[in-house]
Write an enzyme that holds these catalytic residues in place. Structure first.
Site, PDB file in Angstrom:
ATOM      1  N   HIS A 185      -6.853   2.413 -14.425  1.00 27.17           N
ATOM      2  CA  HIS A 185      -5.457   2.857 -14.495  1.00 27.17           C
ATOM      3  C   HIS A 185      -5.452   4.252 -13.865  1.00 27.17           C
ATOM      4  CE1 HIS A 185      -1.479   3.714 -16.156  1.00 27.17           C
ATOM      5  NE2 HIS A 185      -1.384   2.439 -16.563  1.00 27.17           N
ATOM      6  N   TYR A 191      -3.748   8.889  -8.685  1.00 24.91           N
ATOM      7  CA  TYR A 191      -2.323   9.070  -8.382  1.00 24.91           C
ATOM      8  C   TYR A 191      -2.133  10.366  -7.603  1.00 24.91           C
ATOM      9  CZ  TYR A 191      -0.230   5.453 -11.465  1.00 24.91           C
ATOM     10  OH  TYR A 191       0.176   4.279 -12.052  1.00 24.91           O
ATOM     11  N   HIS A 246      -3.484   6.978  -4.584  1.00 23.83           N
ATOM     12  CA  HIS A 246      -2.518   6.111  -5.253  1.00 23.83           C
ATOM     13  C   HIS A 246      -1.101   6.645  -5.101  1.00 23.83           C
ATOM     14  CE1 HIS A 246      -2.215   2.623  -8.011  1.00 23.83           C
ATOM     15  NE2 HIS A 246      -1.177   3.252  -8.539  1.00 23.83           N
ATOM     16  N   GLU A 287       0.476   1.975  -2.394  1.00 30.94           N
ATOM     17  CA  GLU A 287       1.624   1.084  -2.189  1.00 30.94           C
ATOM     18  C   GLU A 287       2.798   1.813  -1.562  1.00 30.94           C
ATOM     19  OE1 GLU A 287       2.704  -0.894  -5.809  1.00 30.94           O
ATOM     20  OE2 GLU A 287       0.938  -2.174  -5.777  1.00 30.94           O
ATOM     21  N   GLU A 327      -5.352  -4.709  -5.664  1.00 30.10           N
ATOM     22  CA  GLU A 327      -4.722  -4.581  -6.985  1.00 30.10           C
ATOM     23  C   GLU A 327      -3.909  -5.835  -7.274  1.00 30.10           C
ATOM     24  OE1 GLU A 327      -2.496  -0.831  -7.941  1.00 30.10           O
ATOM     25  OE2 GLU A 327      -1.037  -2.246  -8.786  1.00 30.10           O
ATOM     26  N   TRP A 368      -5.756  -4.910 -12.046  1.00 33.50           N
ATOM     27  CA  TRP A 368      -5.101  -3.788 -12.743  1.00 33.50           C
ATOM     28  C   TRP A 368      -4.941  -4.142 -14.211  1.00 33.50           C
ATOM     29  CZ3 TRP A 368      -3.791   1.012 -11.059  1.00 33.50           C
ATOM     30  CH2 TRP A 368      -2.909   1.758 -11.868  1.00 33.50           C
ATOM     31  N   GLU A 371       0.242  -2.336 -22.739  1.00 31.43           N
ATOM     32  CA  GLU A 371       0.984  -3.127 -21.748  1.00 31.43           C
ATOM     33  C   GLU A 371       0.105  -4.329 -21.402  1.00 31.43           C
ATOM     34  OE1 GLU A 371       1.750  -0.409 -18.466  1.00 31.43           O
ATOM     35  OE2 GLU A 371      -0.326  -0.490 -17.773  1.00 31.43           O
TER      36      GLU A 371
HETATM   37  C1  IDC Z   1       1.894   1.075 -13.615  1.00 33.02           C
HETATM   38  C2  IDC Z   1       1.209   1.203 -14.945  1.00 33.02           C
HETATM   39  C3  IDC Z   1       2.125   1.843 -15.952  1.00 33.02           C
HETATM   40  C4  IDC Z   1       2.657   3.150 -15.383  1.00 33.02           C
HETATM   41  C5  IDC Z   1       3.315   2.910 -14.037  1.00 33.02           C
HETATM   42  C6  IDC Z   1       3.807   4.180 -13.373  1.00 33.02           C
HETATM   43  O1  IDC Z   1       0.755  -0.057 -15.364  1.00 33.02           O
HETATM   44  O2  IDC Z   1       1.451   2.048 -17.165  1.00 33.02           O
HETATM   45  O3  IDC Z   1       3.604   3.670 -16.274  1.00 33.02           O
HETATM   46  O4  IDC Z   1       2.371   2.321 -13.158  1.00 33.02           O
HETATM   47  O5  IDC Z   1       2.766   5.033 -13.085  1.00 33.02           O
HETATM   48  C7  IDC Z   1       1.760  -1.193  -9.117  1.00 33.02           C
HETATM   49  C8  IDC Z   1       1.145   0.151  -9.041  1.00 33.02           C
HETATM   50  C9  IDC Z   1       0.594   0.566 -10.365  1.00 33.02           C
HETATM   51  C10 IDC Z   1       1.492   0.134 -11.492  1.00 33.02           C
HETATM   52  C11 IDC Z   1       1.477  -1.384 -11.520  1.00 33.02           C
HETATM   53  C12 IDC Z   1       2.287  -2.002 -12.669  1.00 33.02           C
HETATM   54  O6  IDC Z   1       0.177   0.252  -8.016  1.00 33.02           O
HETATM   55  O7  IDC Z   1       0.445   1.984 -10.351  1.00 33.02           O
HETATM   56  O8  IDC Z   1       0.966   0.626 -12.689  1.00 33.02           O
HETATM   57  N1  IDC Z   1       1.966  -1.872 -10.253  1.00 33.02           N
HETATM   58  O9  IDC Z   1       3.615  -1.608 -12.587  1.00 33.02           O
HETATM   59  N2  IDC Z   1       2.217  -1.902  -8.128  1.00 33.02           N
HETATM   60  C13 IDC Z   1       2.778  -3.025  -8.599  1.00 33.02           C
HETATM   61  C14 IDC Z   1       2.625  -3.026  -9.967  1.00 33.02           C
END
Ligand code: IDC
Length: 523
Positions: free
Chosen positions: A259, A289, A324, A362, A450, A484, A491
């Site tokens: 994460h 991030y 990220h 992304e 991911e 992921w 969650e």
């Molecule tokens: C999500 C985490 C969540 C967090 C959110 C914002 O699961 O806990 O609050 O980001 O930071 C992605 C992203 C990934 C996301 C994940 C799920 O790369 O950072 O994590 N997701 O939403 N892309 C599609 C889905």
């Protein structure tokens, strides 16, 4: 000591006489070529015996210098004696002396030594340099601070040493006028600032033992061996659309993504990574991030990242360094920071097998592949490759890595790159598998860096049936993946159950519903 020096001088003299080869007096390194900006400085500093090269005849000018190396060089130049009571680390005595003299504060380099072998930050290096050499630390705040474009990034505790260094002309900035205070200092740059200080402060009589470089992180090598690991597959490359090992055989990486490491550093420790590897994974992805309290807001997350990467390498698992981007959907927003960061990582890991660079997680929002992401990649990939030429690089694309059709139409021209596709089983279904299939049939190598068993929010579900379809699909295409995420957040996409403890491995009851599905697919 004197005698040895005299003998050495005589020998060089005789050698010069007998061979007529003047360059015998200077040091030739395999990677310090005439024409490089640091050529004469590196030669001068090594000739003076201030620091030396590596046993293999290289100097590694782009490798960061460590805290201990830099400090000990200055101690020796200044004839500071090491405190003899200190043992353990080779530099411990000198470091204690430097601390006692106030060259740095306790927290900047604790005597417990955990920072000694890490790259020194530029702001700290300049502080130590000025403390070691300068008598006069006066400066005019307005004049000097105006010279530093990224002055706001400089921590206030370094004003009274970095600003006098600017005044003395010992440091300049990069081509954009930035000082990059928390970035590392390469060995070539260290030579340059030390030479400038010697010249500026009129130190000519340097009588010192050279500091030999530590090999610590450069030789970071697997300490265990696992099937599918770095020790078996070596340097990866891409042939056609297929990821291959060093022998050119097809290879598939499967593992976990962390994460955000700014929130969950406790799950990228040696124990957790080993436990994931012991369950059959051969890759870890580390999500650094850029925003949401990540790197561009708090540089210190970089040391969590490098520690995590080193943990993976020592566990014989490939390590993906993930820049990220997410709330900052346009990778161009932080392209300067990205370039500096990836150059630093490339310098640090270029001699380490198994590090993979993912240059933008992304891309999303009102941007396009050809207008934003491709030009970004065209700057970052050459920046990495100029230092780490054979690296595998993963490239994201718009719409959270689902815009493969536009990649097909306008691909990049580099070797050894793969394009990422991300899916969440509750949101992305057959239509996205069709896009991947189309991309692959058009010669686009795809890496699913991911994916989640949940919906795209990271929550909802899990969706075991759709997950199974994706697993089967990826396996039929030999596609590598990371799930992921390795954490215990509340969650559904989180793979760990509350209260997990990896010191004796991870059992099924330490996994969440999602974790049980995913860990069952590693082998
Ligand atoms: C999500 C985490 C969540 C967090 C959110 C914002 O699961 O806990 O609050 O980001 O930071 C992605 C992203 C990934 C996301 C994940 C799920 O790369 O950072 O994590 N997701 O939403 N892309 C599609 C889905």
């Amino acid at each position: 000591m004197k005698k040895i020096k005299l003998t050495a001088v005589l020998l060089i003299f005789i050698f010069t006489l007998t061979t007529g080869c003047i360059s015998a007096a200077g040091k030739d390194f395999t990677d310090v070529k005439e024409g490089a900006w640091y050529y004469s400085t590196v030669r001068e500093m090594t000739e003076k015996g201030i620091l030396s090269g590596y046993n293999d005849g290289s100097f590694k000018p782009d490798t960061p210098i460590t805290s201990a190396e830099f400090t000990v060089i200055l101690c020796r130049i200044r004839s500071v004696q090491p405190e003899s009571s200190q043992t353990g680390h080779w530099a411990a005595g000198y470091m204690q002396s430097a601390l006692d003299m106030g060259w740095y504060d306790y927290d900047e380099n604790p005597p417990t030594g955990e920072k000694y072998d890490l790259p020194i930050q530029r702001q700290l290096a300049v502080k130590i340099l000025m403390k070691a050499f300068a008598n006069d630390l006066s400066y005019d705040y307005n004049t000097e601070s105006a010279k530093i474009k990224d002055f706001s990034a400089l921590s206030g505790r370094y004003y009274d040493t970095v600003l006098p260094a600017y005044k003395a002309g010992i440091v300049g900035g990069d081509d954009k006028g930035n000082f990059n205070p928390t970035s590392s200092l390469t060995r070539a740059e260290a030579c340059t600032v030390i030479k400038k200080a010697l010249d500026k402060f009129g130190v000519t009589d340097v009588n010192t033992e050279p500091v030999t470089p530590t090999e610590s992180y450069e030789t970071a090598a697997p300490v265990v061996s696992r099937s599918g690991g770095i020790s078996v597959n070596g340097t990866l490359s891409v042939k056609g659309t297929q990821l291959c090992n060093e022998k050119g055989e097809a290879v598939v990486l499967k593992g976990m993504s962390s994460h955000g490491i700014q929130w969950f550093p406790q799950f990228v420790t040696k124990d957790y990574i080993k436990a994931v590897g012991d369950r059959g994974a051969n890759v870890m992805r580390f999500a650094m991030y850029t925003e949401e309290s990540g790197y561009t807001q708090n540089n210190s997350v970089k040391s969590t990242l490098t520690a995590a990467v080193d943990n993976a390498i020592q566990n014989d698992m490939y390590a993906i360094i993930d820049w990220h981007i997410l709330s900052d959907g346009d990778p161009m927003k932080h392209i300067d920071e990205a370039e500096a960061f990836f150059k630093e990582m490339a310098a640090r890991y270029k001699d380490t097998k198994g590090v993979i660079y993912e240059i933008c997680n992304e891309p999303n929002g009102n941007i396009t592949w050809s207008g934003n992401v491709k030009p970004y990649a065209e700057r970052i990939i050459p920046a990495i490759r100029s230092i780490d030429p054979d690296s595998l690089i993963l490239v994201g694309n718009p719409q959270w890595c689902q815009d493969l059709d536009n990649v097909v139409a306008d691909r990049l021209s580099f070797d050894n790159i793969m394009y990422t596709c991300h899916f969440y089983a509750g949101t992305h279904t057959q239509w996205l598998r069709d896009r991947v299939a189309n991309a692959v049939s058009n010669g686009i190598p795809v890496f699913v860096s991911e994916w989640g068993t949940s919906d795209a929010s990271g929550n909802g579900g899990v969706f075991p049936d759709e997950t199974q379809k994706w697993i089967d699909f990826m396996s039929s295409y030999n596609i590598s993946w990371c799930n992921w995420s390795l954490c215990d957040k509340n969650e559904t996409s989180a793979a760990l159950a509350q209260g997990s403890n990896a010191s004796d491995g991870l059992s099924d009851n330490e996994l969440s519903q999602s974790g049980k599905i995913v860990f069952g697919c590693f082998k």
